[in-house]
Enzyme design. Structure first.
Site, PDB file in Angstrom:
ATOM      1  N   ASP A  10       0.860  -1.168   0.000  1.00 38.33           N
ATOM      2  CA  ASP A  10       0.000   0.000   0.000  1.00 38.33           C
ATOM      3  C   ASP A  10       0.911   1.239   0.000  1.00 38.33           C
ATOM      4  O   ASP A  10       2.077   1.147   0.377  1.00 38.33           O
ATOM      5  CB  ASP A  10      -0.872  -0.030   1.269  1.00 38.33           C
ATOM      6  CG  ASP A  10      -1.602   1.273   1.498  1.00 38.33           C
ATOM      7  OD1 ASP A  10      -2.245   1.752   0.549  1.00 38.33           O
ATOM      8  OD2 ASP A  10      -1.513   1.816   2.617  1.00 38.33           O
TER       9      ASP A  10
HETATM   10 MG   LIG Z   1      -2.954   3.267   3.385  1.00 37.83          MG
END
Ligand SMILES: [Mg+2]
Length: 231
Positions: A10
């Protein structure tokens, strides 16, 4: 033989400090709009924005709806009617300038990228994400960057991850792991496709959801231990 060969990262609040960049961009924006003196405008924005992104994760609203309406809804609370899209563009200008890394991110990526295949999985606006990763000099560590805007779905949608997997050569579920700070986007997404997950939880928040990460770390440098212990 090492267990993992593929790591899905991420971006926001996992390798780039989004919260800090967001605050700086909002400060500049509200100043420009002469709105910086309005009481709690920053906190109000964060509340509205978070609830819109949660609706987006649940598939209740579209990404465009979120981006074009968050400032409209914010200023509506102060009794002011604004062009939400225009303000969003100014905000994006300031946001694109922000690229502060999370502690240990560059070191981690530098030491992993020659031994693992690293990919970015991020919800967001393509131009913003590419600009910030490029400015932070992190782009080079990744084989490919999968931004939800380009894929047409966002985390945690199964369709998003299926599209990602289709584009990774020889993807092996057993040898892949996703790391991210969001239980509802990253960890839930990983659970849905059946790969291991690592919850990056720097503020040691309680997990008040049903979502179960395989691993949990509070510092990025702890990620080495997970990779090592599974070697
Ligand atoms: Mg994040």
């Amino acid at each position: 033989m090492k267990k993992y060969n593929t790591i899905l990262f991420d971006v926001d609040d996992t390798i780039l400090d989004f919260k800090k960049g967001e605050k700086e961009a909002l400060t500049a924006l509200f100043k420009e709009l002469d709105a910086d003196k309005k009481e709690n405008i920053m906190d109000e924005y964060i509340k509205i924005n978070q609830s819109l992104w949660r609706d987006l994760e649940k598939g209740k609203v579209t990404r465009d709806y979120v981006l074009n309406n968050r400032f409209y809804l914010l200023f509506q609370q102060f009794g002011i009617e604004v062009d939400g899209e225009m303000i969003e563009n100014r905000y994006r200008y300031y946001l694109d300038l922000q690229h502060e890394c999370i502690d240990g991110a560059t070191e981690l990526l530098e030491s992993l990228y020659q031994n693992y295949r690293l990919y970015i999985v991020t919800n967001g606006v393509s131009k913003t994400q590419y600009t910030r990763l490029g400015d932070a000099k992190l782009e080079k560590y990744f084989k490919e960057i999968f931004v939800s805007e380009d894929i047409g779905y966002q985390k945690p949608a199964k369709e998003y991850f299926e599209a990602v997997i289709n584009r990774i050569p020889d993807f092996d579920y057993e040898k892949s792991i996703i790391i991210g700070d969001s239980l509802t986007a990253d960890i839930l997404g990983g659970n849905r496709i059946g790969i291991d997950t690592c919850w990056f939880n720097p503020h040691k928040k309680d997990n008040d959801t049903e979502i179960k990460p395989t691993f949990e770390i509070s510092k990025l440098s702890d990620f080495y231990k997970i990779l090592d212990s599974n070697n």
